[in-house]
Design a protein around this motif. Structure first.
Motif, short mmCIF file in Angstrom:
data_model
loop_
_atom_site.label_atom_id
_atom_site.label_comp_id
_atom_site.label_asym_id
_atom_site.label_seq_id
_atom_site.Cartn_x
_atom_site.Cartn_y
_atom_site.Cartn_z
N GLN A 58 -2.29 -13.71 1.33
CA GLN A 58 -2.00 -13.11 2.64
C GLN A 58 -2.98 -11.99 2.94
OE1 GLN A 58 2.08 -12.05 3.22
NE2 GLN A 58 1.71 -11.09 5.20
N TRP A 66 -0.80 -19.09 4.76
CA TRP A 66 -0.90 -17.63 4.69
C TRP A 66 -1.32 -17.01 6.02
CZ3 TRP A 66 1.69 -15.90 0.85
CH2 TRP A 66 1.79 -16.64 -0.31
N ASN A 117 4.27 -11.62 10.29
CA ASN A 117 4.55 -10.29 9.73
C ASN A 117 4.52 -9.27 10.87
OD1 ASN A 117 4.38 -7.75 8.41
ND2 ASN A 117 3.58 -8.74 6.58
N GLU A 125 1.85 -16.71 7.77
CA GLU A 125 2.59 -15.56 7.26
C GLU A 125 2.08 -14.25 7.85
OE1 GLU A 125 5.24 -15.33 4.71
OE2 GLU A 125 5.42 -17.28 5.69
N VAL A 126 0.78 -14.16 8.03
CA VAL A 126 0.21 -12.95 8.63
C VAL A 126 0.70 -12.78 10.06
CG1 VAL A 126 -1.94 -11.95 9.49
CG2 VAL A 126 -1.83 -12.87 7.17
#
Length: 269
Positions: A238, A56, A63, A59-60
């Motif tokens: 997240q 996660w 983004n 993922e951050v």
């Protein structure tokens, strides 16, 4: 001390310890849960815990919206904190070194924004911007953060001016140094720890501020506004990961500021 008095003292100490542990638990338990479930190997940040994983956090960082919001928060934080520090330092210097009528009144007006809600500051600037036909932007967010943080910088700087500094500045002036030179080569270096700590605290408050940033931004948003948008869709690891990153960053800056202020007090003792 007899046995009964000793037992009473130990009982009071035990109650004090339990009270302290309860207070710290109340404050830090939600943060511990937030950080723990940011490493959750699943899509729901709820027990039981599965992990750990750094998925996660990846993922951050992948983004683009969050990364852009981080950049916006950094720019607004640095710019507003620098301006707040300069204005607060100059105001504190003027009130500390010069005597004039209305001095106490001006000091009161300078610290007054500290008692005003961030919501009121944001709404006031929004009304003024609408009246002046100025669209919401990061510039307005930065102005609101200056209004919020300048009193803090002023209070920290005002508390550090001393008679010893004044005598050194007077001696430099007697030797022919101009006021800008005195400020840059004498006053600022002597107050460097305080100025750095004030900047860090202002940056920390700017980085976390949500209300005025939400009211005064539109397409370019700061990180707290981006996190709020994510939370509208529900909790997930997240959001826990980005919240943990913000928490660790703020803690690091706060510890740095505390270290600098403690070192300043130790050196002056």
């Amino acid at each position: 001390m007899n046995v009964l008095s000793l037992r009473r003292a130990l009982s009071w100490k035990g109650l004090g310890l339990l009270y302290m542990l309860a207070c710290y638990g109340f404050i830090f338990l939600p943060v511990i849960v937030l950080v723990l479930f940011s490493f959750q190997d699943g899509r729901l940040p709820v027990p039981p815990f599965h992990g750990p994983t750094l998925f996660w956090y990846g993922e951050v960082l992948a983004n683009s919206r969050l990364v852009a919001a981080m950049g916006n928060s950094f720019l607004v934080g640095v710019g507003s904190s620098l301006l707040s520090l300069v204005l607060g330092f100059l105001a504190a210097y003027g009130l500390a070194r010069y005597r004039f009528r209305g001095r106490s009144l001006i000091r009161g007006f300078l610290v007054l924004p500290m008692a005003v809600s961030y919501l009121i500051v944001g709404m006031g600037l929004l009304v003024m911007a609408s009246w002046a036909h100025i669209a919401p932007s990061l510039w307005l967010v930065g102005i609101s953060h200056v209004v919020i943080n300048m009193p803090l910088a002023f209070a920290l700087c005002a508390a550090q001016f001393s008679e010893t500094q004044a005598r050194i500045e007077m001696a430099a002036g007697d030797l022919g140094a101009s006021l800008p030179r005195i400020l840059l080569q004498i006053t600022v270096p002597m107050m460097a720890p305080t100025l750095i700590a004030a900047f860090i605290l202002c940056f920390t408050l700017s980085w976390d501020e949500f209300l005025s940033a939400f009211l005064l931004s539109r397409f370019e948003i700061t990180l707290p506004v981006a996190i709020w948008g994510m939370l509208r869709g529900g909790l997930n690891p997240q959001t826990n990961a980005i919240g943990s990153l913000v928490f660790f960053g703020v803690v690091a800056l706060a510890l740095m500021a505390e270290t600098l202020l403690f070192r300043k007090k130790k050196n002056s003792a």
